[in-house]
Design a protein around this motif. Structure first.
Motif, PDB file in Angstrom:
ATOM      1  N   GLU A  29       3.061  -2.601  -9.999  1.00 51.53           N
ATOM      2  CA  GLU A  29       3.706  -3.623  -9.179  1.00 51.53           C
ATOM      3  C   GLU A  29       4.463  -2.992  -8.011  1.00 51.53           C
ATOM      4  O   GLU A  29       4.490  -3.561  -6.904  1.00 51.53           O
ATOM      5  N   ALA A  30       5.051  -1.819  -8.220  1.00 54.66           N
ATOM      6  CA  ALA A  30       5.788  -1.147  -7.147  1.00 54.66           C
ATOM      7  C   ALA A  30       4.861  -0.813  -5.979  1.00 54.66           C
ATOM      8  O   ALA A  30       5.237  -0.964  -4.806  1.00 54.66           O
ATOM      9  N   ALA A  31       3.658  -0.363  -6.282  1.00 55.67           N
ATOM     10  CA  ALA A  31       2.697  -0.041  -5.218  1.00 55.67           C
ATOM     11  C   ALA A  31       2.249  -1.299  -4.485  1.00 55.67           C
ATOM     12  O   ALA A  31       2.097  -1.292  -3.253  1.00 55.67           O
ATOM     13  N   HIS A  32       2.028  -2.380  -5.216  1.00 58.69           N
ATOM     14  CA  HIS A  32       1.635  -3.635  -4.571  1.00 58.69           C
ATOM     15  C   HIS A  32       2.716  -4.102  -3.599  1.00 58.69           C
ATOM     16  O   HIS A  32       2.393  -4.637  -2.519  1.00 58.69           O
ATOM     17  N   ARG A  33       3.980  -3.896  -3.950  1.00 60.25           N
ATOM     18  CA  ARG A  33       5.054  -4.293  -3.040  1.00 60.25           C
ATOM     19  C   ARG A  33       5.002  -3.487  -1.745  1.00 60.25           C
ATOM     20  O   ARG A  33       5.247  -4.020  -0.661  1.00 60.25           O
ATOM     21  N   ILE A  34       4.648  -2.208  -1.861  1.00 53.85           N
ATOM     22  CA  ILE A  34       4.562  -1.371  -0.659  1.00 53.85           C
ATOM     23  C   ILE A  34       3.412  -1.839   0.234  1.00 53.85           C
ATOM     24  O   ILE A  34       3.568  -1.958   1.459  1.00 53.85           O
ATOM     25  N   VAL A  35       2.248  -2.112  -0.370  1.00 52.71           N
ATOM     26  CA  VAL A  35       1.093  -2.562   0.415  1.00 52.71           C
ATOM     27  C   VAL A  35       1.434  -3.851   1.158  1.00 52.71           C
ATOM     28  O   VAL A  35       1.180  -3.989   2.363  1.00 52.71           O
ATOM     29  N   ALA A  36       2.040  -4.798   0.447  1.00 55.67           N
ATOM     30  CA  ALA A  36       2.414  -6.066   1.083  1.00 55.67           C
ATOM     31  C   ALA A  36       3.415  -5.834   2.213  1.00 55.67           C
ATOM     32  O   ALA A  36       3.291  -6.422   3.304  1.00 55.67           O
ATOM     33  N   ALA A  37       4.388  -4.975   1.986  1.00 53.94           N
ATOM     34  CA  ALA A  37       5.415  -4.724   2.997  1.00 53.94           C
ATOM     35  C   ALA A  37       4.816  -4.107   4.253  1.00 53.94           C
ATOM     36  O   ALA A  37       5.230  -4.433   5.377  1.00 53.94           O
ATOM     37  N   GLU A  38       3.841  -3.216   4.096  1.00 59.34           N
ATOM     38  CA  GLU A  38       3.233  -2.574   5.260  1.00 59.34           C
ATOM     39  C   GLU A  38       2.417  -3.573   6.081  1.00 59.34           C
ATOM     40  O   GLU A  38       2.429  -3.530   7.316  1.00 59.34           O
ATOM     41  N   ILE A  39       1.712  -4.468   5.413  1.00 58.65           N
ATOM     42  CA  ILE A  39       0.957  -5.499   6.141  1.00 58.65           C
ATOM     43  C   ILE A  39       1.913  -6.443   6.862  1.00 58.65           C
ATOM     44  O   ILE A  39       1.704  -6.796   8.025  1.00 58.65           O
ATOM     45  N   GLU A  40       2.984  -6.832   6.182  1.00 60.99           N
ATOM     46  CA  GLU A  40       3.957  -7.738   6.799  1.00 60.99           C
ATOM     47  C   GLU A  40       4.643  -7.087   8.002  1.00 60.99           C
ATOM     48  O   GLU A  40       4.881  -7.748   9.028  1.00 60.99           O
ATOM     49  N   ALA A  41       4.936  -5.786   7.891  1.00 61.41           N
ATOM     50  CA  ALA A  41       5.610  -5.096   8.992  1.00 61.41           C
ATOM     51  C   ALA A  41       4.698  -4.969  10.211  1.00 61.41           C
ATOM     52  O   ALA A  41       5.159  -5.064  11.356  1.00 61.41           O
ATOM     53  N   ARG A  42       3.398  -4.757   9.980  1.00 61.25           N
ATOM     54  CA  ARG A  42       2.474  -4.583  11.101  1.00 61.25           C
ATOM     55  C   ARG A  42       2.136  -5.914  11.771  1.00 61.25           C
ATOM     56  O   ARG A  42       1.971  -5.980  12.981  1.00 61.25           O
ATOM     57  N   TYR A  43       2.019  -6.977  10.964  1.00 59.89           N
ATOM     58  CA  TYR A  43       1.609  -8.275  11.514  1.00 59.89           C
ATOM     59  C   TYR A  43       2.595  -9.371  11.111  1.00 59.89           C
ATOM     60  O   TYR A  43       2.275 -10.264  10.322  1.00 59.89           O
TER      61      TYR A  43
ATOM     62  N   GLN B 288      -4.597  -5.800 -13.017  1.00 64.80           N
ATOM     63  CA  GLN B 288      -3.673  -5.054 -13.878  1.00 64.80           C
ATOM     64  C   GLN B 288      -2.232  -5.548 -13.764  1.00 64.80           C
ATOM     65  O   GLN B 288      -1.354  -5.091 -14.493  1.00 64.80           O
ATOM     66  N   VAL B 289      -1.996  -6.465 -12.817  1.00 65.41           N
ATOM     67  CA  VAL B 289      -0.652  -7.021 -12.639  1.00 65.41           C
ATOM     68  C   VAL B 289      -0.761  -8.531 -12.493  1.00 65.41           C
ATOM     69  O   VAL B 289      -1.795  -9.041 -12.046  1.00 65.41           O
ATOM     70  N   PRO B 290       0.258  -9.282 -12.849  1.00 63.61           N
ATOM     71  CA  PRO B 290       0.218 -10.739 -12.643  1.00 63.61           C
ATOM     72  C   PRO B 290       0.015 -11.075 -11.175  1.00 63.61           C
ATOM     73  O   PRO B 290       0.478 -10.347 -10.283  1.00 63.61           O
ATOM     74  N   TYR B 291      -0.654 -12.178 -10.912  1.00 70.15           N
ATOM     75  CA  TYR B 291      -0.977 -12.561  -9.537  1.00 70.15           C
ATOM     76  C   TYR B 291       0.246 -12.539  -8.632  1.00 70.15           C
ATOM     77  O   TYR B 291       0.192 -12.034  -7.507  1.00 70.15           O
ATOM     78  N   ALA B 292       1.358 -13.082  -9.090  1.00 73.31           N
ATOM     79  CA  ALA B 292       2.555 -13.207  -8.252  1.00 73.31           C
ATOM     80  C   ALA B 292       3.101 -11.857  -7.805  1.00 73.31           C
ATOM     81  O   ALA B 292       3.798 -11.768  -6.791  1.00 73.31           O
ATOM     82  N   THR B 293       2.785 -10.770  -8.545  1.00 71.20           N
ATOM     83  CA  THR B 293       3.297  -9.449  -8.191  1.00 71.20           C
ATOM     84  C   THR B 293       2.227  -8.569  -7.554  1.00 71.20           C
ATOM     85  O   THR B 293       2.497  -7.408  -7.250  1.00 71.20           O
ATOM     86  N   SER B 294       1.018  -9.102  -7.363  1.00 69.80           N
ATOM     87  CA  SER B 294      -0.014  -8.380  -6.625  1.00 69.80           C
ATOM     88  C   SER B 294       0.276  -8.509  -5.132  1.00 69.80           C
ATOM     89  O   SER B 294       1.012  -9.413  -4.703  1.00 69.80           O
ATOM     90  N   PHE B 295      -0.305  -7.633  -4.314  1.00 71.37           N
ATOM     91  CA  PHE B 295       0.021  -7.749  -2.882  1.00 71.37           C
ATOM     92  C   PHE B 295      -0.561  -9.020  -2.288  1.00 71.37           C
ATOM     93  O   PHE B 295       0.023  -9.605  -1.368  1.00 71.37           O
ATOM     94  N   ALA B 296      -1.678  -9.525  -2.835  1.00 75.51           N
ATOM     95  CA  ALA B 296      -2.195 -10.814  -2.365  1.00 75.51           C
ATOM     96  C   ALA B 296      -1.212 -11.931  -2.688  1.00 75.51           C
ATOM     97  O   ALA B 296      -0.945 -12.805  -1.848  1.00 75.51           O
ATOM     98  N   GLY B 297      -0.683 -11.923  -3.897  1.00 78.71           N
ATOM     99  CA  GLY B 297       0.282 -12.949  -4.285  1.00 78.71           C
ATOM    100  C   GLY B 297       1.561 -12.884  -3.469  1.00 78.71           C
ATOM    101  O   GLY B 297       2.104 -13.913  -3.053  1.00 78.71           O
ATOM    102  N   ILE B 298       2.044 -11.658  -3.214  1.00 77.88           N
ATOM    103  CA  ILE B 298       3.263 -11.497  -2.427  1.00 77.88           C
ATOM    104  C   ILE B 298       3.046 -11.988  -0.999  1.00 77.88           C
ATOM    105  O   ILE B 298       3.900 -12.679  -0.418  1.00 77.88           O
TER     106      ILE B 298
END
Length: 363
Positions: free
Chosen positions: A331-345, A109-119
Motif C-alpha cells: 500500500e505504501a508503494a501505491h501511495r507513492i505512484v498515485a502521488a507522482e501522477i497527481e503531482a505531474r498532472y 494484493q491490496v484492497p481497491y481503495a488503497t491501490s493507486f487506481a483507487g486513490i
C-alpha cells in the motif's frame, strides 16, 4: 437380479444424497459472500487471456503476506471498487483516464481503495474517472490490442502505462502465437483453449473454498529454497534493454494514442532488489532506468518512480514498498505512484484537502 437392483438403488441414493449435499454447500457458501480465488483468468482469441466479467472473489495469500479482502471485476472485466464507494460514474464524469499495465496495475494484493487506481479515483476532479485496465501478464504487444479494441472506443484523455521488467520477454513469447498485420502489429494473440467445465468450476464457491484450503495447507508445509534467492529476495531481478519488438509496440501505441487526441505517459516498476538491499554504489542498472532512458530518447512522456522510491527508503527504511515474498507493491508503494501522477498532472484532481462529491440522484 433382485440383489443387483437393490445395490443400484442404494448407489443411486448415495449419489443423490451427495449431490444434494454439494448443492446445499454451494448455496450456503454463496450466502457467506465472495469465496477465495487467485485472480482467475480465461483464455481469449484476441487478448490471449482476460478477466472474468462481473466477478467477485476474496484475494488471499496462502503464506500470509496480506490479509484477505474482496476484489471485483465489473461488467466489462475492469478492476473496480467492490463497495462502489469510490467507483466513478462515467456518465457523470465524462473525462476518462486509462490505466494500463499488468498485475502491478491490476493490484490484486491490496484492497481497491488503497491501490493507486483507487486513490486516484478518490482524488479525481468532478468530471474525471480513472479506469483500471490492468490484467496480469500483459505486455506491450497486448497493450496495442487492448488500445485498439477496447480503450480507444472510450475516448480517454490520457493513458498511463506502467512497464515491468518481464515485458520484453513476454512480448517475445506472445509474438510466437500472434497474427500480425502488414505493418508488423498484432491482430490477435490467441490463448490456448480449455475445457468448458472450468467456466463453471471458477464460479463455484465450493470448489474455490476447497482449493483455498488446499493451498493454505500446501504453503504451511513448503520450505524456502534459499539458493533461489539470487538477486532480489525470492526472485531473480532482470534488467533487459527495450528490444526492437517491444520498441515497435510502444512507439506504435504512442502514435495511435496521440492520433486519437489523447496523451501517453509511461512509468516503470522500480527495482525490488533496491527495496530489499538498499542502494549500494555498485547496484546494477535496473530496468526502470533503462526504460526511462529509452523513453527520453524517443520523446515519450515519462514519470520516474525510482527517485521517490529511493527517497522513501531513506526516510522509512528498506523493505516497505514490496511484499517480502511477493513481487508486487505494498500500500505504501501505491501511495507513492498515485502521488507522482497527481503531482505531474494536477488538472485531473480536486484541490488538495477537497473530497470527492457524493453522486447526485438521477431522478
Amino acid at each position: 437380479m433382485i440383489f443387483l437392483k437393490a445395490v443400484l438403488a442404494k448407489f443411486a441414493l448415495v449419489l443423490a444424497s451427495v449431490g444434494i449435499a454439494l448443492v446445499v454447500l454451494e448455496v450456503g457458501l454463496r450466502f457467506l459472500g465472495p469465496p477465495p480465488a487467485s485472480a482467475p483468468l480465461v483464455p481469449d482469441p484476441v487478448f490471449d487471456h482476460v478477466h472474468l466479467r462481473d466477478f467477485a472473489y476474496k484475494a488471499y495469500s496462502p503464506d500470509g503476506q496480506f490479509q484477505s479482502f474482496t476484489v471485483y471485476w465489473d461488467a466489462e472485466g475492469l478492476v473496480a471498487d467492490p463497495k462502489n464507494s469510490h467507483e466513478p460514474d462515467v456518465v457523470a464524469r465524462p473525462r476518462t483516464i486509462a490505466l494500463m499495465g499488468d498485475s502491478f496495475v491490476e493490484a490484486g494484493q491490496v484492497p481497491y481503495a488503497t491501490s493507486f487506481a483507487g486513490i486516484l479515483n478518490q482524488h479525481a476532479a468532478a468530471d474525471t474517472s480513472f479506469l483500471n485496465w490492468g490484467v496480469s501478464s500483459y505486455s506491450p504487444m497486448l497493450y496495442v490490442l487492448l488500445w485498439r479494441n477496447r480503450i480507444l472506443p472510450t475516448h480517454p484523455a490520457h493513458v498511463f502505462l506502467l512497464l515491468y521488467e518481464n515485458d520484453v520477454n513476454d512480448d517475445t513469447v506472445y509474438s510466437g502465437k500472434a497474427k500480425f498485420d502488414a505493418d508488423g502489429f498484432p491482430v490477435s494473440v490467441t490463448g490456448s483453449p480449455e475445457p468448458l467445465v472450468l467456466a463453471w468450476i471458477r464460479r463455484s464457491s465450493l470448489f474455490r473454498t476447497l482449493r483455498y484450503a488446499f493451498l493454505k495447507i500446501q504453503a504451511g508445509h513448503s520450505g524456502t529454497d534459499a539458493s533461489r534467492a539470487v538477486n532480489a529476495g525470492n526472485y531473480l531481478e532482470v534488467s533487459p534493454d527495450i528490444s526492437p519488438l517491444t520498441a515497435r509496440m510502444l512507439l506504435g501505441l504512442k502514435k495511435e494514442v496521440e492520433a486519437s487526441g489523447a496523451k501517453l505517459t509511461v512509468l516503470s516498476v522500480p527495482s525490488r532488489r533496491s527495496d530489499i538491499l538498499g542502494d549500494p554504489p555498485d547496484s546494477p542498472v535496473p530496468f526502470a532506468a533503462r526504460a526511462h532512458a529509452w523513453c527520453r530518447e524517443n520523446g515519450i512522456d515519462y514519470i520516474d518512480l525510482e527517485a521517490p522510491f529511493q527517497n522513501s527508503r531513506k526516510s522509512q527504511g528498506n523493505g516497505k514498498l514490496f511484499f517480502a515474498k511477493d513481487i508486487h507493491f505494498t500500500e505504501a508503494a501505491h501511495r507513492i505512484v498515485a502521488a507522482e501522477i497527481e503531482a505531474r498532472y494536477p488538472e485531473y484532481f480536486l484541490p488538495e484537502g477537497k473530497e470527492v462529491p457524493a453522486p447526485q440522484p438521477s431522478w
